[in-house]
Write a protein that holds these residues in place. Structure first.
Motif, PDB file in Angstrom:
ATOM      1  N   PHE A 453       5.552  19.769  -5.579  1.00  0.00           N
ATOM      2  CA  PHE A 453       5.742  18.507  -4.868  1.00  0.00           C
ATOM      3  C   PHE A 453       5.480  18.707  -3.379  1.00  0.00           C
ATOM      4  O   PHE A 453       6.085  19.564  -2.738  1.00  0.00           O
ATOM      5  CB  PHE A 453       7.167  17.983  -5.078  1.00  0.00           C
ATOM      6  N   ARG A 454       4.564  17.901  -2.849  1.00  0.00           N
ATOM      7  CA  ARG A 454       4.226  17.967  -1.430  1.00  0.00           C
ATOM      8  C   ARG A 454       4.980  16.859  -0.709  1.00  0.00           C
ATOM      9  O   ARG A 454       4.906  15.693  -1.071  1.00  0.00           O
ATOM     10  CB  ARG A 454       2.720  17.772  -1.257  1.00  0.00           C
ATOM     11  N   LEU A 455       5.712  17.229   0.335  1.00  0.00           N
ATOM     12  CA  LEU A 455       6.518  16.272   1.085  1.00  0.00           C
ATOM     13  C   LEU A 455       5.826  15.911   2.391  1.00  0.00           C
ATOM     14  O   LEU A 455       5.788  16.743   3.313  1.00  0.00           O
ATOM     15  CB  LEU A 455       7.907  16.864   1.379  1.00  0.00           C
ATOM     16  N   PRO A 456       5.253  14.735   2.511  1.00  0.00           N
ATOM     17  CA  PRO A 456       4.643  14.343   3.780  1.00  0.00           C
ATOM     18  C   PRO A 456       5.713  14.208   4.850  1.00  0.00           C
ATOM     19  O   PRO A 456       6.814  13.730   4.582  1.00  0.00           O
ATOM     20  CB  PRO A 456       3.997  12.987   3.464  1.00  0.00           C
ATOM     21  N   PRO A 457       5.439  14.623   6.066  1.00  0.00           N
ATOM     22  CA  PRO A 457       6.458  14.557   7.136  1.00  0.00           C
ATOM     23  C   PRO A 457       6.991  13.148   7.349  1.00  0.00           C
ATOM     24  O   PRO A 457       8.150  12.979   7.731  1.00  0.00           O
ATOM     25  CB  PRO A 457       5.699  15.075   8.363  1.00  0.00           C
ATOM     26  N   GLU A 458       6.151  12.133   7.067  1.00  0.00           N
ATOM     27  CA  GLU A 458       6.556  10.754   7.342  1.00  0.00           C
ATOM     28  C   GLU A 458       7.782  10.310   6.547  1.00  0.00           C
ATOM     29  O   GLU A 458       8.518   9.420   6.968  1.00  0.00           O
ATOM     30  CB  GLU A 458       5.396   9.798   7.042  1.00  0.00           C
ATOM     31  N   ILE A 459       7.984  10.942   5.396  1.00  0.00           N
ATOM     32  CA  ILE A 459       9.093  10.491   4.548  1.00  0.00           C
ATOM     33  C   ILE A 459      10.439  10.755   5.208  1.00  0.00           C
ATOM     34  O   ILE A 459      11.433  10.083   4.909  1.00  0.00           O
ATOM     35  CB  ILE A 459       9.028  11.169   3.158  1.00  0.00           C
ATOM     36  N   PHE A 460      10.488  11.706   6.128  1.00  0.00           N
ATOM     37  CA  PHE A 460      11.744  12.054   6.786  1.00  0.00           C
ATOM     38  C   PHE A 460      11.816  11.546   8.227  1.00  0.00           C
ATOM     39  O   PHE A 460      12.753  11.872   8.956  1.00  0.00           O
ATOM     40  CB  PHE A 460      11.951  13.571   6.775  1.00  0.00           C
ATOM     41  N   MET A 461      10.840  10.753   8.632  1.00  0.00           N
ATOM     42  CA  MET A 461      10.816  10.264  10.010  1.00  0.00           C
ATOM     43  C   MET A 461      11.746   9.075  10.167  1.00  0.00           C
ATOM     44  O   MET A 461      11.784   8.180   9.315  1.00  0.00           O
ATOM     45  CB  MET A 461       9.387   9.860  10.408  1.00  0.00           C
ATOM     46  N   THR A 462      12.521   9.058  11.236  1.00  0.00           N
ATOM     47  CA  THR A 462      13.416   7.935  11.509  1.00  0.00           C
ATOM     48  C   THR A 462      12.594   6.689  11.800  1.00  0.00           C
ATOM     49  O   THR A 462      11.450   6.764  12.253  1.00  0.00           O
ATOM     50  CB  THR A 462      14.322   8.235  12.716  1.00  0.00           C
ATOM     51  N   GLY A 463      13.207   5.533  11.502  1.00  0.00           N
ATOM     52  CA  GLY A 463      12.516   4.265  11.728  1.00  0.00           C
ATOM     53  C   GLY A 463      11.691   3.827  10.557  1.00  0.00           C
ATOM     54  O   GLY A 463      11.029   2.794  10.606  1.00  0.00           O
ATOM     55  N   THR A 464      11.719   4.609   9.447  1.00  0.00           N
ATOM     56  CA  THR A 464      11.005   4.201   8.238  1.00  0.00           C
ATOM     57  C   THR A 464      12.005   4.037   7.121  1.00  0.00           C
ATOM     58  O   THR A 464      13.106   4.570   7.152  1.00  0.00           O
ATOM     59  CB  THR A 464       9.962   5.254   7.820  1.00  0.00           C
ATOM     60  N   ALA A 465      11.623   3.280   6.079  1.00  0.00           N
ATOM     61  CA  ALA A 465      12.484   3.072   4.918  1.00  0.00           C
ATOM     62  C   ALA A 465      12.111   4.028   3.809  1.00  0.00           C
ATOM     63  O   ALA A 465      11.809   3.658   2.693  1.00  0.00           O
ATOM     64  CB  ALA A 465      12.376   1.627   4.430  1.00  0.00           C
ATOM     65  N   GLY A 466      12.070   5.303   4.131  1.00  0.00           N
ATOM     66  CA  GLY A 466      11.762   6.296   3.115  1.00  0.00           C
ATOM     67  C   GLY A 466      10.372   6.858   3.261  1.00  0.00           C
ATOM     68  O   GLY A 466      10.017   7.811   2.603  1.00  0.00           O
ATOM     69  N   GLY A 467       9.540   6.266   4.114  1.00  0.00           N
ATOM     70  CA  GLY A 467       8.213   6.833   4.364  1.00  0.00           C
ATOM     71  C   GLY A 467       7.240   6.653   3.237  1.00  0.00           C
ATOM     72  O   GLY A 467       7.376   5.781   2.390  1.00  0.00           O
ATOM     73  N   ARG A 468       6.244   7.509   3.204  1.00  0.00           N
ATOM     74  CA  ARG A 468       5.168   7.428   2.226  1.00  0.00           C
ATOM     75  C   ARG A 468       5.582   8.046   0.895  1.00  0.00           C
ATOM     76  O   ARG A 468       6.533   8.816   0.841  1.00  0.00           O
ATOM     77  CB  ARG A 468       3.967   8.202   2.785  1.00  0.00           C
ATOM     78  N   SER A 469       4.851   7.715  -0.155  1.00  0.00           N
ATOM     79  CA  SER A 469       5.159   8.275  -1.470  1.00  0.00           C
ATOM     80  C   SER A 469       4.905   9.774  -1.494  1.00  0.00           C
ATOM     81  O   SER A 469       4.071  10.295  -0.747  1.00  0.00           O
ATOM     82  CB  SER A 469       4.307   7.594  -2.540  1.00  0.00           C
ATOM     83  N   LEU A 470       5.633  10.447  -2.387  1.00  0.00           N
ATOM     84  CA  LEU A 470       5.421  11.881  -2.573  1.00  0.00           C
ATOM     85  C   LEU A 470       4.183  12.082  -3.438  1.00  0.00           C
ATOM     86  O   LEU A 470       3.913  11.305  -4.344  1.00  0.00           O
ATOM     87  CB  LEU A 470       6.626  12.517  -3.279  1.00  0.00           C
ATOM     88  N   GLY A 471       3.489  13.153  -3.184  1.00  0.00           N
ATOM     89  CA  GLY A 471       2.391  13.498  -4.052  1.00  0.00           C
ATOM     90  C   GLY A 471       2.672  14.826  -4.729  1.00  0.00           C
ATOM     91  O   GLY A 471       3.313  15.690  -4.137  1.00  0.00           O
ATOM     92  N   ARG A 472       2.199  14.986  -5.957  1.00  0.00           N
ATOM     93  CA  ARG A 472       2.384  16.274  -6.647  1.00  0.00           C
ATOM     94  C   ARG A 472       1.029  16.916  -6.849  1.00  0.00           C
ATOM     95  O   ARG A 472       0.091  16.265  -7.312  1.00  0.00           O
ATOM     96  CB  ARG A 472       3.070  16.065  -7.999  1.00  0.00           C
TER      97      ARG A 472
END
Length: 473
Positions: A453-472
């Motif tokens: 599972f690759r975690l894009p940095p955006e998923i943990f960025m404040t100001g977002t509602a969960g960020g981008r989808s995870l990719g495997r």
């Protein structure tokens, strides 16, 4: 005067009494249990009770074993025929609507759960609470209301309790006045009778949806976002040890069901519950349930016994419906000895409270262990705590996703990865808010990446509602 004569006398309208309302004048249909029954309106509550008792006695007397009826359509039609024949012998002349309702109520005494069966059949009702024979409350959309459903007396409530618990091999009596059970559809039941219950027998039924809820349903309900669901899927597939905590009625078991659905099909799962509620879709599942002691107080099988036994069953995943006592220590030890990816729930109001609860319950195992040792067990075993909450508007949401980092001195260190942020209330009283990242990347990220599972940095960025989808990969 005979019973049938009294019933016929009661069925005649009194001089000047208004005629029973016809179906055409009844107006729009109301939810089951929200208005007086047509039969009660036509006959009177006491006379209706006598008539129902008479019909039940007549039909039961015509059966070889009323408690061993087959749950099929042919048997149901046969009982309906017997009820109709017994009704004819009373020569009571009820309006057609009242007669059909009466027959249905009597049939429910043989196949269903008496007066509360319409409430159990109502998909809008999520909980049924019987506080004695005359006060039955229901929960709809998170709100409690008093229904007009009533039982005949305390014995009537007790009969329905027996119908629920006896097929499960459980019992309730003066010596054992408390019981946990389940309905055939998996709904959770708790019953209490005198002398513990002062005002009469009490039944609490937490209904389960006839449709198995999926992660898509939780997203649609607003319990989580699509990105959060993919993050949790990555955590489960990557074999993180996860605890779901929350208050009563917050949706812990529902969330545990959804998380369990992420477990790959090729893994052996052992589920352990006090009363079987989990509904896993995988094929390779062994379901274990506790056993109450017999009349002599012997041969009880507890959650702790089942956790210990599960370790000998070559499980790849252990799913404990709820940790309530000393089994918590056995669960922690299992997680620390190669049984990664285990899941469980417990009652707590926050992730920090969940740690305190685990400490307390581990001490209940009776082992003379220093508190620091127990905390070290928790810190090394648990990797993720998911906090589920029931908000004041009745909605159920994931409010915290918290990582257990490790020990710092004598304290277990937690790190919130996602947190629910409340933004206000709309005009209908619904809570407005979203679960958002805190800006901190979890320490177990390498474990997720090792599982693909690759975690894009955006998923943990404040100001977002969960960020981008995870990719495997």
């Amino acid at each position: 005067m005979s019973l049938s004569n009294r019933l016929r006398e009661a069925a005649r309208p009194a001089a000047g009494a208004p005629a029973p309302a016809s179906p055409a004048s009844a107006g729009t249909a109301e939810p089951a249990g929200a208005r007086p029954s047509a039969a009660a309106a036509a006959l009177g509550n006491e006379r209706l009770r006598q008539l129902k008792e008479y019909l039940i006695q007549q039909v039961a007397g015509s059966l070889e074993d009323p408690t061993a009826l087959k749950q099929d359509e042919a048997t149901r039609r046969d009982i309906e025929r017997r009820v109709a024949e017994a009704y004819t012998t009373t020569r009571v002349n009820l309006p057609e609507t009242a007669r059909v309702e009466l027959v249905r109520e009597v049939v429910n005494e043989f196949f269903g759960f008496g007066p509360i069966q319409p409430l159990l059949d109502d998909p809008a009702v999520s909980e049924v609470m019987v506080n004695g024979p005359n006060r039955v409350y229901v929960e709809r959309k998170g709100k409690l209301t008093l229904s007009t459903v009533k039982f005949d007396d305390d014995n009537h409530v007790k009969r329905i309790i027996d119908r629920i618990v006896l097929p499960l091999g459980r019992r309730i009596d003066v010596d054992n006045p408390l019981v946990d059970a389940r309905l055939p559809d998996g709904s959770r039941v708790n019953a209490v009778i005198p002398p513990v219950s002062i005002d009469g027998p009490s039944i609490t039924i937490r209904k389960f949806s006839t449709k198995k809820l999926t992660v898509e349903d939780l997203i649609e309900f607003g319990s989580m976002t699509p990105q959060i669901s993919e993050f949790l899927k990555a955590c489960v597939v990557s074999r993180l040890n996860v605890v779901v905590s929350g208050g009563t009625g917050s949706g812990k078991t529902t969330l545990l069901n959804v998380l369990s659905g992420f477990i790959p099909e090729d893994e052996r799962i052992v589920t352990i519950e006090d009363a079987a509620e989990l509904k896993l879709g995988q094929d390779h599942v062994v379901r274990l349930e506790t056993k109450k002691p017999n009349l002599e107080g012997k041969y009880e099988v507890t959650i702790r016994d089942l956790v210990r036994n599960a370790l000998r069953m070559r499980p790849e995943r252990i799913v404990v419906g709820e940790c309530r006592g000393g089994e918590t220590l056995d669960m922690l030890q299992a997680m620390n000895t190669g049984h990664d990816g285990s899941l469980t729930t417990l009652h707590a109001n926050s992730p920090r409270d969940a740690l305190s609860r685990m400490e307390t319950m581990a001490l209940m195992a009776g082992m003379d262990m220093p508190l620091k040792v127990i905390r070290e067990q928790i810190a090394s075993a648990i990797e993720l705590i998911i906090q589920q909450a029931r908000l004041r508007d009745g909605s159920r949401k994931v409010t915290y996703i918290t990582e257990v980092i490790g020990m710092e001195g004598d304290t277990v260190v937690l790190q919130d990865v996602f947190k629910f942020v409340e933004e206000g209330v709309d005009g209908d009283g619904h809570v407005i808010g979203q679960i958002r990242p805190t800006g901190l990347r979890p320490m177990f990220t390498p474990k997720l990446e090792a599982a693909g599972f690759r975690l894009p940095p955006e998923i943990f960025m404040t100001g977002t509602a969960g960020g981008r989808s995870l990719g495997r990969r």
